[in-house]
Design an enzyme around this catalytic site. Sequence first.
Site, PDB file in Angstrom:
ATOM      1  N   TYR A  40      70.167  22.525  50.987  1.00 25.46           N
ATOM      2  CA  TYR A  40      69.831  24.157  50.512  1.00 25.46           C
ATOM      3  C   TYR A  40      69.622  24.031  49.104  1.00 25.46           C
ATOM      4  CZ  TYR A  40      70.739  25.485  55.328  1.00 25.46           C
ATOM      5  OH  TYR A  40      70.902  25.619  56.539  1.00 25.46           O
ATOM      6  N   LYS A  85      76.091  12.646  59.552  1.00 25.10           N
ATOM      7  CA  LYS A  85      75.000  12.295  60.611  1.00 25.10           C
ATOM      8  C   LYS A  85      74.886  10.337  59.414  1.00 25.10           C
ATOM      9  CE  LYS A  85      71.542  11.657  63.572  1.00 25.10           C
ATOM     10  NZ  LYS A  85      72.106  11.658  65.042  1.00 25.10           N
ATOM     11  N   ASP A 127      74.732  15.713  66.114  1.00 25.68           N
ATOM     12  CA  ASP A 127      74.659  16.073  67.065  1.00 25.68           C
ATOM     13  C   ASP A 127      75.860  16.016  68.497  1.00 25.68           C
ATOM     14  OD1 ASP A 127      74.908  13.678  66.141  1.00 25.68           O
ATOM     15  OD2 ASP A 127      72.848  12.518  67.642  1.00 25.68           O
ATOM     16  N   ASP A 152      75.981  25.575  58.374  1.00 22.21           N
ATOM     17  CA  ASP A 152      75.694  26.723  58.969  1.00 22.21           C
ATOM     18  C   ASP A 152      75.723  26.500  60.157  1.00 22.21           C
ATOM     19  OD1 ASP A 152      73.742  28.979  58.331  1.00 22.21           O
ATOM     20  OD2 ASP A 152      72.391  27.875  57.451  1.00 22.21           O
ATOM     21  N   ASP A 199      78.485  28.876  62.814  1.00 27.62           N
ATOM     22  CA  ASP A 199      76.883  30.166  63.998  1.00 27.62           C
ATOM     23  C   ASP A 199      77.572  29.253  65.369  1.00 27.62           C
ATOM     24  OD1 ASP A 199      76.545  31.343  62.313  1.00 27.62           O
ATOM     25  OD2 ASP A 199      74.282  31.691  62.593  1.00 27.62           O
TER      26      ASP A 199
END
Length: 358
Positions: free
Chosen positions: A141, A192, A224, A248, A252
């Site tokens: 980000y 990852k 994943d 993020d 959620d």
Amino acid sequence: MSKNILVLPGDGIGPEIVSEAVKVLAVLRDDFGLDVDLDEALVGGAAIDATGGPLPDATLDLAREVDAILLGAVGGPKWEALDISIRPEKGLLGLRSELNLFANLRPAILYPQLAAASSLKADIVAGLNIMIVRELTGGIYFGQPRGVRELDRGERQGFNTLVYSESEIERIAAVAFDIARKRGSRLCSVDKANVLESTELWREVVTRVGEAYADVELSHMYVDNAAMQLVKWPKQFDVMVTTNMFGDILSDCAAMLTGSIGMLPSASLDEQGKGMYEPIHGSAPDIAGQGTANPLATILSVAMMLRYSLDEPAMADRIEHAVDRVLDDGLRTADIMSEGMTEVSCESMGDAVVSALS
Ligand code: NAD
């Protein structure tokens, strides 16, 4: 010495929910000996209306001085037509970056009384209590270079950069290990590493930091698989630590396992443990001013503040037990209402928590 708290009600339901949380703080101060001073300032749309910008210098100056910040929510349709650089949300992002709040703590707690609110089966989520620690000021980000460029062959290409330095990984890992130590002593680091070099380094550094925390059981999981495990058997997790973007998304997802956006608090901390505390939901313009908003996420944010920034764990326990008690008593705001329960207003819910404090 008394601790200073800056209260930023913000917009929409922000002032309604924050005033219930302040009521709780005031009772802890007046009746239970909590030594705090409260100050209030403008942020978001309210600040735009009063000063022309979402984060006035006066607010930022106060925010730098205090020990902790309690924020309601910012934003709403009234300010949506403004240029993105001066929208209410910039006030929030400005606070996070100016105060270097790099560690975002997002608990996903499902009160057993609300198990029916989840979209998953009750036995999978009842008693769920996960803490997700998300890196908040680095990663893709913020990484440079970024942008959209023209390619020779006449099409455009969007690009972002995923970067993490060892020191950025070390400090977020240390926060997560410290939290795991105070909870169930299990930490799962999500990356990852099989595809991304930056998270290969992430895994290496988290493992290295873990050498100083022999009492915490460290595991690693690819993102994943973590997404899959969160919906398959979420209770396997105690504390999770991950990068900005993975956090993020996963936080959620974890929040929604609990089914009730009005129940979840959050904290964003700097290296000294100073923090900004806020409910995970937004300003809910659709119900603002109706007195129906659920103030519990904000009240539980105060509990996090007491635990993580003000070193008052017993006061935090007192709030959390009080919330548990009002739910046991069957009190529900509209968002968590179910058959056989008693629907109450935002203000009555705040009053009930205050009564349950003792
Ligand atoms: P939202 O979280 O405000 O609302 C989503 C839904 O949840 C709405 O139906 C709302 O009524 C309900 N809801 C939210 N909080 C509730 C509560 N405490 N009690 C009962 N119901 C509640 O998200 P949105 O509608 O996407 O965004 C509205 C505004 O909030 C936008 O301007 C957005 O930019 C802003 N926003 C701010 C923050 C923040 O301040 N941290 C976070 C997210 C969104």
